[in-house]
Write a protein that holds these residues in place. Structure first.
Motif, PDB file in Angstrom:
ATOM      1  N   SER A  62      11.005   8.437   5.326  1.00 50.84           N
ATOM      2  CA  SER A  62      10.689   7.351   6.234  1.00 50.84           C
ATOM      3  C   SER A  62      10.951   7.757   7.680  1.00 50.84           C
ATOM      4  O   SER A  62      12.030   8.247   8.000  1.00 50.84           O
ATOM      5  CB  SER A  62      11.548   6.130   5.900  1.00 50.84           C
ATOM      6  OG  SER A  62      11.442   5.156   6.915  1.00 50.84           O
ATOM      7  N   SER A 118       4.288  -3.596   8.294  1.00 55.04           N
ATOM      8  CA  SER A 118       5.382  -2.886   7.636  1.00 55.04           C
ATOM      9  C   SER A 118       6.672  -3.669   7.767  1.00 55.04           C
ATOM     10  O   SER A 118       6.938  -4.284   8.804  1.00 55.04           O
ATOM     11  CB  SER A 118       5.587  -1.503   8.266  1.00 55.04           C
ATOM     12  OG  SER A 118       4.464  -0.700   8.064  1.00 55.04           O
ATOM     13  N   ARG A 168      10.737  -3.016   7.501  1.00 56.16           N
ATOM     14  CA  ARG A 168      11.828  -2.044   7.486  1.00 56.16           C
ATOM     15  C   ARG A 168      13.124  -2.861   7.364  1.00 56.16           C
ATOM     16  O   ARG A 168      13.723  -3.219   8.368  1.00 56.16           O
ATOM     17  CB  ARG A 168      11.772  -1.212   8.754  1.00 56.16           C
ATOM     18  CG  ARG A 168      10.403  -0.563   8.928  1.00 56.16           C
ATOM     19  CD  ARG A 168      10.248   0.255  10.192  1.00 56.16           C
ATOM     20  NE  ARG A 168       9.872  -0.464  11.382  1.00 56.16           N
ATOM     21  CZ  ARG A 168       8.614  -0.619  11.825  1.00 56.16           C
ATOM     22  NH1 ARG A 168       7.600  -0.133  11.134  1.00 56.16           N
ATOM     23  NH2 ARG A 168       8.366  -1.257  12.937  1.00 56.16           N
ATOM     24  N   ASP A 181      -1.251  -3.736   3.311  1.00 55.08           N
ATOM     25  CA  ASP A 181      -2.540  -4.015   3.912  1.00 55.08           C
ATOM     26  C   ASP A 181      -2.590  -5.509   4.171  1.00 55.08           C
ATOM     27  O   ASP A 181      -2.152  -6.315   3.335  1.00 55.08           O
ATOM     28  CB  ASP A 181      -3.692  -3.649   2.966  1.00 55.08           C
ATOM     29  CG  ASP A 181      -3.810  -2.156   2.730  1.00 55.08           C
ATOM     30  OD1 ASP A 181      -3.509  -1.376   3.652  1.00 55.08           O
ATOM     31  OD2 ASP A 181      -4.214  -1.767   1.613  1.00 55.08           O
ATOM     32  N   THR A 223      11.002   1.725   3.505  1.00 58.44           N
ATOM     33  CA  THR A 223      10.046   0.913   4.248  1.00 58.44           C
ATOM     34  C   THR A 223       8.856   0.567   3.370  1.00 58.44           C
ATOM     35  O   THR A 223       8.391   1.401   2.596  1.00 58.44           O
ATOM     36  CB  THR A 223       9.588   1.675   5.509  1.00 58.44           C
ATOM     37  OG1 THR A 223      10.735   1.926   6.336  1.00 58.44           O
ATOM     38  CG2 THR A 223       8.550   0.891   6.295  1.00 58.44           C
ATOM     39  N   SER A 248       0.808  -1.225   0.000  1.00 63.06           N
ATOM     40  CA  SER A 248       0.000   0.000   0.000  1.00 63.06           C
ATOM     41  C   SER A 248       0.838   1.271   0.000  1.00 63.06           C
ATOM     42  O   SER A 248       0.355   2.318  -0.422  1.00 63.06           O
ATOM     43  CB  SER A 248      -0.952   0.018   1.193  1.00 63.06           C
ATOM     44  OG  SER A 248      -0.230   0.006   2.416  1.00 63.06           O
ATOM     45  N   HIS A 249       2.076   1.193   0.457  1.00 60.22           N
ATOM     46  CA  HIS A 249       2.894   2.402   0.507  1.00 60.22           C
ATOM     47  C   HIS A 249       4.367   2.013   0.586  1.00 60.22           C
ATOM     48  O   HIS A 249       4.715   1.063   1.288  1.00 60.22           O
ATOM     49  CB  HIS A 249       2.524   3.251   1.726  1.00 60.22           C
ATOM     50  CG  HIS A 249       3.093   4.626   1.688  1.00 60.22           C
ATOM     51  ND1 HIS A 249       2.512   5.646   0.983  1.00 60.22           N
ATOM     52  CD2 HIS A 249       4.203   5.146   2.245  1.00 60.22           C
ATOM     53  CE1 HIS A 249       3.237   6.748   1.117  1.00 60.22           C
ATOM     54  NE2 HIS A 249       4.265   6.467   1.883  1.00 60.22           N
ATOM     55  N   ARG A 281       4.936  -0.786   3.410  1.00 58.38           N
ATOM     56  CA  ARG A 281       3.722  -1.015   4.204  1.00 58.38           C
ATOM     57  C   ARG A 281       2.726  -1.788   3.351  1.00 58.38           C
ATOM     58  O   ARG A 281       2.504  -1.470   2.188  1.00 58.38           O
ATOM     59  CB  ARG A 281       3.101   0.291   4.665  1.00 58.38           C
ATOM     60  CG  ARG A 281       1.763   0.012   5.385  1.00 58.38           C
ATOM     61  CD  ARG A 281       1.293   1.132   6.229  1.00 58.38           C
ATOM     62  NE  ARG A 281       2.175   1.211   7.383  1.00 58.38           N
ATOM     63  CZ  ARG A 281       2.200   2.224   8.214  1.00 58.38           C
ATOM     64  NH1 ARG A 281       1.398   3.257   8.033  1.00 58.38           N
ATOM     65  NH2 ARG A 281       3.008   2.231   9.237  1.00 58.38           N
ATOM     66  N   THR A 297      -2.566  -3.654   9.060  1.00 58.31           N
ATOM     67  CA  THR A 297      -1.390  -3.310   8.268  1.00 58.31           C
ATOM     68  C   THR A 297      -0.162  -3.983   8.871  1.00 58.31           C
ATOM     69  O   THR A 297      -0.131  -4.320  10.053  1.00 58.31           O
ATOM     70  CB  THR A 297      -1.129  -1.789   8.221  1.00 58.31           C
ATOM     71  OG1 THR A 297      -0.878  -1.317   9.548  1.00 58.31           O
ATOM     72  CG2 THR A 297      -2.300  -1.029   7.611  1.00 58.31           C
ATOM     73  N   TYR A 351       7.805   3.947   1.660  1.00 58.02           N
ATOM     74  CA  TYR A 351       8.418   5.154   2.205  1.00 58.02           C
ATOM     75  C   TYR A 351       9.865   5.210   1.710  1.00 58.02           C
ATOM     76  O   TYR A 351      10.662   4.337   2.057  1.00 58.02           O
ATOM     77  CB  TYR A 351       8.451   5.126   3.733  1.00 58.02           C
ATOM     78  CG  TYR A 351       7.118   5.171   4.410  1.00 58.02           C
ATOM     79  CD1 TYR A 351       6.550   6.390   4.763  1.00 58.02           C
ATOM     80  CD2 TYR A 351       6.432   4.007   4.721  1.00 58.02           C
ATOM     81  CE1 TYR A 351       5.328   6.440   5.411  1.00 58.02           C
ATOM     82  CE2 TYR A 351       5.205   4.050   5.364  1.00 58.02           C
ATOM     83  CZ  TYR A 351       4.662   5.263   5.707  1.00 58.02           C
ATOM     84  OH  TYR A 351       3.448   5.303   6.344  1.00 58.02           O
TER      85      TYR A 351
END
Length: 160
Positions: A36, A58, A60, A46, A42, A28-29, A44, A56, A31
């Motif tokens: 970030s 994430s 890293r 769903d 990073t 979904s994203h 992310r 969610t 960074y």
């Protein structure tokens, strides 16, 4: 891949088809390092069950003091109506191919001593509790009263 709204660009280090049991992950994203909050690129996702966003997660994918001691290399959140079904653990398992694609052989997670749900999830995953560490006064969550982090490590070799 393009969705309504901003374009999300993946690369070869984000495998497609991240699934485990009934959970699938949808990027979904991304960074970039420059924006970030963790200082590293990073990803992310769903957490989906039957096409419904249930939370969610994430990734890293770097090894820094911030990630291994304070914020973790993985962060997850499950919406209240979907808790208690093991979705966070399944989402972590779905995320493992992406972690491996980034060359990680272990993942670090952090939580607070009073977050029983997170601790149960990490234990269910087979994470080892490494230590309890003091949160430095200059770390953002210290200002809201967080004084201790529990550091967990998940070895990735042989994990599905």
């Amino acid at each position: 891949m393009t969705r309504p709204g901003p374009t999300v660009e993946a690369d070869d280090l984000v495998p497609s088809g991240l699934t485990f049991a009934e959970v699938s992950l949808r990027l979904s994203h991304v960074y970039p390092v420059e924006t970030s909050p963790w200082g590293v690129r990073t990803f992310r996702f769903d957490i989906l069950v039957d096409g419904t966003v249930t939370g969610t997660i994430s990734l890293r994918p770097a090894v820094t003091h911030l990630l291994t001691h304070l914020s973790g290399q993985v962060g997850f959140s499950v919406e209240p109506g979907f808790r208690g079904r093991g979705l966070a653990a399944k989402a972590v398992r779905a995320l493992l191919p992406a972690a491996r694609a980034h060359g990680l052989d272990a993942l670090w997670f952090t939580t607070t001593p009073d977050n029983a749900a997170s601790r149960r999830t990490l234990e269910k995953l087979g994470c080892a509790l490494v230590e309890s560490a003091a949160v430095p006064a200059d770390y953002v969550s210290h200002g809201s009263g967080e004084q201790v982090k529990l550091r967990y490590r998940l070895e990735l070799l042989g994990k599905v």
